[in-house]
Design a protein around this motif. Structure first.
Motif, PDB file in Angstrom:
ATOM      1  N   LEU A  87      -4.166   3.657  27.110  1.00 50.46           N
ATOM      2  CA  LEU A  87      -4.785   3.197  28.350  1.00 50.46           C
ATOM      3  C   LEU A  87      -6.273   3.538  28.439  1.00 50.46           C
ATOM      4  N   PHE A  88      -6.633   4.778  28.124  1.00 51.01           N
ATOM      5  CA  PHE A  88      -7.982   5.261  28.413  1.00 51.01           C
ATOM      6  C   PHE A  88      -9.035   4.826  27.404  1.00 51.01           C
ATOM      7  N   THR A  89      -8.617   4.319  26.275  1.00 53.13           N
ATOM      8  CA  THR A  89      -9.585   3.784  25.305  1.00 53.13           C
ATOM      9  C   THR A  89      -9.371   2.278  25.187  1.00 53.13           C
ATOM     10  N   LYS A 103       4.477  10.977  16.683  1.00 57.96           N
ATOM     11  CA  LYS A 103       3.569  11.917  16.016  1.00 57.96           C
ATOM     12  C   LYS A 103       2.134  11.397  16.127  1.00 57.96           C
ATOM     13  N   GLU A 104       1.306  12.159  16.857  1.00 63.07           N
ATOM     14  CA  GLU A 104      -0.081  11.754  17.082  1.00 63.07           C
ATOM     15  C   GLU A 104      -0.995  12.970  17.010  1.00 63.07           C
ATOM     16  N   GLU A 105      -2.286  12.693  16.898  1.00 66.57           N
ATOM     17  CA  GLU A 105      -3.266  13.774  16.889  1.00 66.57           C
ATOM     18  C   GLU A 105      -3.269  14.452  18.254  1.00 66.57           C
ATOM     19  N   ILE A 106      -3.636  15.727  18.291  1.00 69.71           N
ATOM     20  CA  ILE A 106      -3.535  16.528  19.515  1.00 69.71           C
ATOM     21  C   ILE A 106      -4.309  15.929  20.686  1.00 69.71           C
ATOM     22  N   VAL A 123      -2.194  13.242  22.162  1.00 71.28           N
ATOM     23  CA  VAL A 123      -1.023  13.808  22.840  1.00 71.28           C
ATOM     24  C   VAL A 123      -1.402  14.254  24.250  1.00 71.28           C
ATOM     25  N   LEU A 124      -2.549  14.892  24.384  1.00 73.15           N
ATOM     26  CA  LEU A 124      -2.999  15.358  25.700  1.00 73.15           C
ATOM     27  C   LEU A 124      -3.268  14.177  26.640  1.00 73.15           C
ATOM     28  N   LYS A 125      -3.866  13.123  26.115  1.00 76.13           N
ATOM     29  CA  LYS A 125      -4.133  11.941  26.949  1.00 76.13           C
ATOM     30  C   LYS A 125      -2.841  11.262  27.395  1.00 76.13           C
ATOM     31  N   ARG A 126      -1.810  11.362  26.586  1.00 79.02           N
ATOM     32  CA  ARG A 126      -0.539  10.701  26.931  1.00 79.02           C
ATOM     33  C   ARG A 126       0.038  11.271  28.233  1.00 79.02           C
ATOM     34  N   VAL A 141      -0.756   7.416  35.330  1.00 85.70           N
ATOM     35  CA  VAL A 141      -1.302   6.084  35.591  1.00 85.70           C
ATOM     36  C   VAL A 141      -0.206   5.026  35.454  1.00 85.70           C
ATOM     37  N   LEU A 142       0.613   5.147  34.426  1.00 86.24           N
ATOM     38  CA  LEU A 142       1.677   4.159  34.211  1.00 86.24           C
ATOM     39  C   LEU A 142       2.710   4.186  35.332  1.00 86.24           C
ATOM     40  N   ARG A 143       2.981   5.354  35.876  1.00 87.51           N
ATOM     41  CA  ARG A 143       3.911   5.456  37.003  1.00 87.51           C
ATOM     42  C   ARG A 143       3.377   4.619  38.182  1.00 87.51           C
ATOM     43  N   SER A 144       2.083   4.735  38.439  1.00 84.94           N
ATOM     44  CA  SER A 144       1.449   3.957  39.504  1.00 84.94           C
ATOM     45  C   SER A 144       1.484   2.462  39.172  1.00 84.94           C
ATOM     46  N   TYR A 145       1.217   2.116  37.926  1.00 87.30           N
ATOM     47  CA  TYR A 145       1.230   0.718  37.482  1.00 87.30           C
ATOM     48  C   TYR A 145       2.617   0.088  37.684  1.00 87.30           C
ATOM     49  N   TYR A 146       3.666   0.791  37.273  1.00 90.10           N
ATOM     50  CA  TYR A 146       5.019   0.251  37.393  1.00 90.10           C
ATOM     51  C   TYR A 146       5.435   0.106  38.858  1.00 90.10           C
ATOM     52  N   LYS A 147       5.005   1.040  39.711  1.00 86.52           N
ATOM     53  CA  LYS A 147       5.296   0.922  41.148  1.00 86.52           C
ATOM     54  C   LYS A 147       4.650  -0.330  41.713  1.00 86.52           C
ATOM     55  N   LYS A 148       3.401  -0.575  41.332  1.00 86.85           N
ATOM     56  CA  LYS A 148       2.669  -1.747  41.795  1.00 86.85           C
ATOM     57  C   LYS A 148       3.356  -3.030  41.331  1.00 86.85           C
ATOM     58  N   LYS A 149       3.820  -3.031  40.075  1.00 89.95           N
ATOM     59  CA  LYS A 149       4.492  -4.221  39.516  1.00 89.95           C
ATOM     60  C   LYS A 149       5.789  -4.537  40.245  1.00 89.95           C
ATOM     61  N   GLN A 150       6.467  -3.518  40.747  1.00 94.53           N
ATOM     62  CA  GLN A 150       7.754  -3.728  41.420  1.00 94.53           C
ATOM     63  C   GLN A 150       7.601  -4.348  42.810  1.00 94.53           C
TER      64      GLN A 150
END
Length: 167
Positions: free
Chosen positions: A119-121, A142-145, A148-151, A157-166
């Protein structure tokens, strides 16, 4: 509040996207992130990726790989799938890399898709550039550290996105 990070669409996998549909809608170029969008992080191009890009060429698409990774990684992947265009150290989410990709492909904001897993990039940069953005799920956990932190933040953000979509 998070709208600038929301993708235009969310599709489970790059390999589930109906690219013929988008071609019929007038899209002619696709900018792809590589790692965890097309193959697991730092993995070589596999048979499925090679088949996808053969299909995209047959449909009539131009495509470009845009990655914040170093040139050897991006160039090798691009060559392995028969690509012509790639941008390494793209500086996503800055607009410059997306605009350069469109220039290489001969496309513009209205007929270009972007496909990526972050999302952020990836998505934020495509949105800032005015490109239709498609978020796909990361292919491998498996991702670089730093990713992982950005995830963790992406989940908010995705929680908000899915609420909006519903709604």
């Amino acid at each position: 509040m998070f709208h600038k990070f929301y993708p235009s669409e969310n599709i489970k996998s790059t390999y589930d996207i109906d690219f013929e549909y988008y071609y019929e809608k007038g899209y002619r170029g696709i900018i792809f992130d590589v790692d965890n969008t097309l193959v697991p992080h730092n993995a070589p191009a596999d048979a499925r990726a090679k088949k996808l890009f053969s299909r995209l060429r047959n449909i009539g698409y131009e495509f470009c790989f845009t990655s914040n990774n170093k040139e050897p990684r991006v160039k090798k992947f691009c060559q392995a799938v028969g690509g012509r265009h790639y941008i390494y150290k793209a500086g996503k989410p800055m607009r410059k890399g997306y605009r350069h990709a469109m220039k290489l492909m001969g496309t513009n904001e209205k007929n270009t898709l972007f496909v990526g897993d972050q999302l952020f990039t990836d998505i934020y940069g495509a949105n800032r550039t005015g490109i239709h953005s498609i978020l796909v799920a990361p292919m491998h956990p498996k991702e670089e550290i730093q990713i992982v932190l950005k995830r963790y933040l992406e989940k908010i953000v995705l929680r908000s996105y899915y609420k909006k979509k519903q709604r």
